[in-house]
Structure formats: C-alpha cells, structure tokens
Scaffold this motif. Structure first.
Motif, PDB file in Angstrom:
ATOM      1  N   LEU A  80       1.028  -1.008  -0.407  1.00  0.00           N
ATOM      2  CA  LEU A  80      -0.022   0.092   0.005  1.00  0.00           C
ATOM      3  C   LEU A  80       0.662   1.307  -0.156  1.00  0.00           C
ATOM      4  CD1 LEU A  80      -2.204  -0.910   2.737  1.00  0.00           C
ATOM      5  CD2 LEU A  80      -3.201  -1.250   0.337  1.00  0.00           C
ATOM      6  N   GLN A  81       0.610   2.266  -0.765  1.00  0.00           N
ATOM      7  CA  GLN A  81       1.454   3.703  -1.062  1.00  0.00           C
ATOM      8  C   GLN A  81       0.206   4.311  -0.208  1.00  0.00           C
ATOM      9  OE1 GLN A  81       1.047   5.641  -4.814  1.00  0.00           O
ATOM     10  NE2 GLN A  81       3.310   5.156  -5.136  1.00  0.00           N
ATOM     11  N   VAL A  82       1.157   5.324   1.346  1.00  0.00           N
ATOM     12  CA  VAL A  82       0.300   6.396   1.353  1.00  0.00           C
ATOM     13  C   VAL A  82       0.794   7.756   0.998  1.00  0.00           C
ATOM     14  CG1 VAL A  82       0.595   6.772   3.494  1.00  0.00           C
ATOM     15  CG2 VAL A  82       0.052   4.775   3.915  1.00  0.00           C
ATOM     16  N   LEU A  83      -0.208   8.280   0.220  1.00  0.00           N
ATOM     17  CA  LEU A  83       0.214   9.713   0.271  1.00  0.00           C
ATOM     18  C   LEU A  83      -0.792  11.302   1.120  1.00  0.00           C
ATOM     19  CD1 LEU A  83      -1.012   7.416  -2.105  1.00  0.00           C
ATOM     20  CD2 LEU A  83      -0.470   9.321  -3.531  1.00  0.00           C
ATOM     21  N   LYS A  84       0.164  12.037   1.049  1.00  0.00           N
ATOM     22  CA  LYS A  84      -0.046  12.559   2.366  1.00  0.00           C
ATOM     23  C   LYS A  84      -0.341  14.359   0.850  1.00  0.00           C
ATOM     24  CE  LYS A  84       1.386  16.291   5.768  1.00  0.00           C
ATOM     25  NZ  LYS A  84       1.660  17.000   6.838  1.00  0.00           N
ATOM     26  N   ASP A  85      -1.523  14.908   0.963  1.00  0.00           N
ATOM     27  CA  ASP A  85      -1.705  15.587  -0.454  1.00  0.00           C
ATOM     28  C   ASP A  85      -0.597  15.569  -1.769  1.00  0.00           C
ATOM     29  OD1 ASP A  85      -2.607  17.629   1.849  1.00  0.00           O
ATOM     30  OD2 ASP A  85      -0.889  18.801   2.155  1.00  0.00           O
ATOM     31  N   GLY A  86      -1.002  14.334  -1.549  1.00  0.00           N
ATOM     32  CA  GLY A  86      -0.786  13.535  -3.802  1.00  0.00           C
ATOM     33  C   GLY A  86       0.845  13.333  -3.381  1.00  0.00           C
ATOM     34  N   LYS A  87       1.425  14.056  -2.374  1.00  0.00           N
ATOM     35  CA  LYS A  87       3.031  13.316  -2.367  1.00  0.00           C
ATOM     36  C   LYS A  87       3.493  11.931  -2.399  1.00  0.00           C
ATOM     37  CE  LYS A  87       7.766  15.051  -1.320  1.00  0.00           C
ATOM     38  NZ  LYS A  87       8.023  15.076  -0.959  1.00  0.00           N
ATOM     39  N   PRO A  88       3.347  11.191  -2.398  1.00  0.00           N
ATOM     40  CA  PRO A  88       3.330  10.047  -1.891  1.00  0.00           C
ATOM     41  C   PRO A  88       4.773   9.935  -0.719  1.00  0.00           C
ATOM     42  CG  PRO A  88       4.198   9.433  -4.010  1.00  0.00           C
ATOM     43  CD  PRO A  88       3.994  10.768  -4.293  1.00  0.00           C
ATOM     44  N   GLN A  89       4.244   9.568   1.074  1.00  0.00           N
ATOM     45  CA  GLN A  89       5.123   9.407   1.295  1.00  0.00           C
ATOM     46  C   GLN A  89       5.641   8.048   1.564  1.00  0.00           C
ATOM     47  OE1 GLN A  89       4.621  12.443   3.997  1.00  0.00           O
ATOM     48  NE2 GLN A  89       4.316  12.613   1.997  1.00  0.00           N
ATOM     49  N   TYR A  90       5.245   6.764   2.219  1.00  0.00           N
ATOM     50  CA  TYR A  90       5.646   5.716   1.908  1.00  0.00           C
ATOM     51  C   TYR A  90       4.997   4.064   1.450  1.00  0.00           C
ATOM     52  CZ  TYR A  90       2.953   5.541   6.892  1.00  0.00           C
ATOM     53  OH  TYR A  90       2.179   5.620   7.655  1.00  0.00           O
ATOM     54  N   LEU A  91       5.367   3.486   1.735  1.00  0.00           N
ATOM     55  CA  LEU A  91       5.187   2.003   1.314  1.00  0.00           C
ATOM     56  C   LEU A  91       4.959   1.266   2.280  1.00  0.00           C
ATOM     57  CD1 LEU A  91       4.551   1.155  -2.482  1.00  0.00           C
ATOM     58  CD2 LEU A  91       6.391   0.170  -1.871  1.00  0.00           C
ATOM     59  N   VAL A  92       3.929   0.884   2.457  1.00  0.00           N
ATOM     60  CA  VAL A  92       3.371  -0.149   3.575  1.00  0.00           C
ATOM     61  C   VAL A  92       3.344  -1.867   2.665  1.00  0.00           C
ATOM     62  CG1 VAL A  92       1.970  -0.857   5.401  1.00  0.00           C
ATOM     63  CG2 VAL A  92       2.401   1.546   4.730  1.00  0.00           C
ATOM     64  N   ASP A  93       4.120  -2.399   3.204  1.00  0.00           N
ATOM     65  CA  ASP A  93       3.503  -4.064   3.265  1.00  0.00           C
ATOM     66  C   ASP A  93       3.079  -4.605   4.080  1.00  0.00           C
ATOM     67  OD1 ASP A  93       3.762  -6.909   3.410  1.00  0.00           O
ATOM     68  OD2 ASP A  93       5.983  -6.584   3.922  1.00  0.00           O
ATOM     69  N   ARG A  94       1.974  -4.785   4.147  1.00  0.00           N
ATOM     70  CA  ARG A  94       0.622  -5.642   4.872  1.00  0.00           C
ATOM     71  C   ARG A  94       0.885  -6.517   5.869  1.00  0.00           C
ATOM     72  NH1 ARG A  94      -4.679  -4.588   0.845  1.00  0.00           N
ATOM     73  NH2 ARG A  94      -3.982  -4.526  -0.415  1.00  0.00           N
ATOM     74  N   ARG A  95       1.953  -7.209   5.809  1.00  0.00           N
ATOM     75  CA  ARG A  95       1.576  -8.296   6.699  1.00  0.00           C
ATOM     76  C   ARG A  95       2.592  -7.970   8.065  1.00  0.00           C
ATOM     77  NH1 ARG A  95       6.608 -11.405   2.918  1.00  0.00           N
ATOM     78  NH2 ARG A  95       6.786  -9.363   2.564  1.00  0.00           N
ATOM     79  N   PRO A  96       2.211  -8.656   8.854  1.00  0.00           N
ATOM     80  CA  PRO A  96       2.645  -8.650  10.456  1.00  0.00           C
ATOM     81  C   PRO A  96       3.738  -8.539  10.844  1.00  0.00           C
ATOM     82  CG  PRO A  96       0.171  -9.514   9.751  1.00  0.00           C
ATOM     83  CD  PRO A  96       0.520  -9.490   9.123  1.00  0.00           C
ATOM     84  N   ARG A  97       4.892  -8.192  11.577  1.00  0.00           N
ATOM     85  CA  ARG A  97       5.895  -8.519  11.993  1.00  0.00           C
ATOM     86  C   ARG A  97       5.651  -8.196  13.532  1.00  0.00           C
ATOM     87  NH1 ARG A  97       8.480  -9.892   7.032  1.00  0.00           N
ATOM     88  NH2 ARG A  97       7.058  -8.595   5.543  1.00  0.00           N
ATOM     89  N   ALA A  98       7.288  -8.654  13.783  1.00  0.00           N
ATOM     90  CA  ALA A  98       7.893  -8.284  15.473  1.00  0.00           C
ATOM     91  C   ALA A  98       8.702  -7.206  15.660  1.00  0.00           C
ATOM     92  CB  ALA A  98       9.122  -9.500  15.807  1.00  0.00           C
ATOM     93  N   LEU A  99       8.817  -7.268  16.864  1.00  0.00           N
ATOM     94  CA  LEU A  99       9.279  -5.749  17.106  1.00  0.00           C
ATOM     95  C   LEU A  99      11.187  -6.158  16.506  1.00  0.00           C
ATOM     96  CD1 LEU A  99       9.244  -2.621  18.570  1.00  0.00           C
ATOM     97  CD2 LEU A  99       8.855  -3.928  20.361  1.00  0.00           C
ATOM     98  N   ALA A 100      11.428  -7.100  17.128  1.00  0.00           N
ATOM     99  CA  ALA A 100      12.131  -7.511  17.072  1.00  0.00           C
ATOM    100  C   ALA A 100      12.903  -7.464  15.341  1.00  0.00           C
ATOM    101  CB  ALA A 100      13.144  -8.887  17.437  1.00  0.00           C
ATOM    102  N   ASP A 101      12.048  -7.590  14.290  1.00  0.00           N
ATOM    103  CA  ASP A 101      12.039  -7.469  13.150  1.00  0.00           C
ATOM    104  C   ASP A 101      13.295  -5.809  12.726  1.00  0.00           C
ATOM    105  OD1 ASP A 101      11.440  -9.858  12.527  1.00  0.00           O
ATOM    106  OD2 ASP A 101       9.939  -9.177  12.275  1.00  0.00           O
ATOM    107  N   PHE A 102      12.568  -4.845  13.228  1.00  0.00           N
ATOM    108  CA  PHE A 102      12.732  -3.453  13.129  1.00  0.00           C
ATOM    109  C   PHE A 102      14.577  -3.290  13.715  1.00  0.00           C
ATOM    110  CE2 PHE A 102       8.259  -4.220  12.742  1.00  0.00           C
ATOM    111  CZ  PHE A 102       7.808  -3.541  11.576  1.00  0.00           C
ATOM    112  N   LYS A 103      15.759  -3.882  13.800  1.00  0.00           N
ATOM    113  CA  LYS A 103      16.172  -3.535  14.902  1.00  0.00           C
ATOM    114  C   LYS A 103      17.363  -3.436  13.541  1.00  0.00           C
ATOM    115  CE  LYS A 103      16.367  -6.623  19.061  1.00  0.00           C
ATOM    116  NZ  LYS A 103      16.976  -7.612  19.721  1.00  0.00           N
ATOM    117  N   VAL A 104      17.535  -3.678  12.622  1.00  0.00           N
ATOM    118  CA  VAL A 104      18.210  -3.460  11.295  1.00  0.00           C
ATOM    119  C   VAL A 104      18.019  -2.015  11.222  1.00  0.00           C
ATOM    120  CG1 VAL A 104      19.089  -4.020   8.821  1.00  0.00           C
ATOM    121  CG2 VAL A 104      18.545  -5.727  10.839  1.00  0.00           C
ATOM    122  N   GLY A 105      16.041  -1.672  11.108  1.00  0.00           N
ATOM    123  CA  GLY A 105      16.257  -0.748  10.126  1.00  0.00           C
ATOM    124  C   GLY A 105      16.743   0.147  11.761  1.00  0.00           C
ATOM    125  N   ALA A 106      16.289   0.351  12.850  1.00  0.00           N
ATOM    126  CA  ALA A 106      16.653   1.157  13.463  1.00  0.00           C
ATOM    127  C   ALA A 106      17.967   1.673  14.029  1.00  0.00           C
ATOM    128  CB  ALA A 106      16.246   0.403  14.788  1.00  0.00           C
TER     129      ALA A 106
END
Length: 263
Positions: free
Chosen positions: A160-186
């Motif tokens: 899913l693409q989230v847009l604000k005032d017509g400008k793309p903000q971010y692209l969302v993967d719909r699959r649920p994740r665990a908090l630990a999955d975000f350690k590399v991004g952080a």
C-alpha cells in the motif's frame, strides 16, 4: 503492560482510560499522543541506547518522559493499545526519498489497528508531520485530516502506498511483523551517514491548536494557522530551557551533531 503501567501511560498523554477498544477511543488516543509525546531523535546525538522491547520503549516514553522516532513511538503506542484491548499489527514500510524512490526495508514502523466497532485503521504517531488521526485502512479515496489530505492506494505485490496532499510518503507491506524485526532498520538510522537522523537534530510535536512546534538544532519553529515563525537560540541554556518548556524534556547537556554529520 499491567494496569498500573497502562494508567501511567494514559496520564503521560493526558487522557482517561477508554471504556473499550473503539474507533473513537483510538482517535482520541492517537491525537493525545501526538500532542504530548514529541517525535525526536535526541538519543542518537546523546549517545543513548535505543532498545526495541516493549519494556524499554514504554519506560522511555512514560518514566523518562521522552519521545523518540518511529520504532520507539509506534512500538510504545502498540504496547499501550494492546493493553487497552485493541488488535494491533506492526507493519514495515519504506519511506520515499526526495527523488521519489522508496528507502530500505524496515525504514519505518507503522501500525494496523483493529477496533471493535469500525474495522481496520492505519495508526502512525511516529512519522513527524503526518496525519493527526488514524486513516481508514480499507478506504482508497481521499481522507481529510487536520494534517492534510491523505490517501491509501494499492501498489505492486500487495503493498500500500500512503500519500499526503498527493505526494507519496511511504510504501507499506501489509504482513504483520515482530518488534525485533525492526532492529536492523533502527541500527541503520542510528549509525549510517546516509540516514537523515544522523545528519539532523529534531524534536517536534503538534500543539493543542493544531499547529506545530519544532526545535531543530538551535532553531525553534512554531506554526499556528499556517503562519510559521522561527527564532534562533544562541546558548546551551536557552536550548535546554526550550526542550523543557515546549516538550517536557529535561536534559543535562545539549545534543550535538558530530562535525562529520553537520550539513
């Protein structure tokens, strides 16, 4: 989170315990959080650890009365919502850069929240200047919000693409994740010279009037009714006083960008 911790979190954001996990309750909690808990990346520039566990994130927001960036804010908010009976899924998203390209996987953490009376909602209190209220997850039309006009659009491979005032903000993967999955991004956003978080200092929240107040380095910016005003702070004492007065953050020293990180 036990009852005592949940009540302390609700006091932190200045709201009473809702009667149930309803759409109205989610909207109230979302807005109260944005008004009370700032989006900030100060830990990166203070040499503080960022631990992605429910216990650590709630302690930072509630006990230390700090804010955080997406992993911290939406991670803590998810813990609160679950304690209040909401069905919450953590979603990974890729944020669009200035060239229109999506960033790294796990670039951002957003929430899919299911209420007992109103279906699914995209809740996000960790994206800086974004929607003030949750967005209807299944709605593909324009959604009016005090923060702008938003739209959730279908994208390739089920994203899913989230847009604000017509400008793309971010692209969302719909699959649920665990908090630990975000350690590399952080870790990436805490350490990479390519991350805008290592190259900037920011502390920002919306105000009760629907405006915004932001301290970026030593520049204090207030926006009210679309009118933007800036003031330059000149001393460490003024900066520390501004963190305390406008964000309730008490620091012993001013966060500083390392010379190599300054732009």
């Amino acid at each position: 989170m036990d009852t005592e911790q949940t009540d302390a979190y609700l006091r932190r954001i200045g709201i009473e315990r809702p009667a149930g996990p309803t759409t109205r309750a989610l909207r109230d909690l979302h807005l109260a959080h944005l008004r009370s808990v700032p989006f900030e990346n100060l830990s990166i520039h203070l040499g503080e650890d960022i631990e992605l566990t429910d216990k650590a994130l709630v302690a930072k927001v509630v006990d230390a009365r700090r804010g955080g960036f997406c992993y911290e804010l939406n991670g803590a908010f998810a813990a609160l919502l679950r304690a209040l009976g909401f069905d919450v899924a953590l979603l990974q998203a890729r944020v669009y850069d200035d060239t229109g390209e999506p960033g790294i996987p796990y670039d951002h953490l957003a929430l899919r929240v299911r209420t007992e009376d109103g279906g699914d909602w995209l809740a996000d209190i960790g994206f800086g200047a974004h929607s003030h209220l949750p967005l209807a997850f299944a709605d593909r039309g324009e959604q009016a919000d005090p923060g702008g006009t938003f739209r959730i659009a279908e994208a390739a491979e089920g994203d899913l693409q989230v847009l604000k005032d017509g400008k793309p903000q971010y692209l969302v993967d719909r699959r649920p994740r665990a908090l630990a999955d975000f350690k590399v991004g952080a870790w990436y956003h805490r350490t990479s010279p390519d991350s805008h978080f290592t190259r900037s200092l920011v502390c920002s929240r919306i105000t009760g009037s629907g405006g915004r107040i932001t301290l970026g380095g030593r520049t204090l910016t207030t926006t009210v009714d679309g009118e933007r005003r800036t003031a330059e702070l000149t001393t460490e004492a003024e900066v520390l006083a501004a963190y305390d007065r406008h964000f309730g953050i008490v620091l012993e020293r001013e966060p500083q960008l390392r010379p190599s990180e300054r732009t």
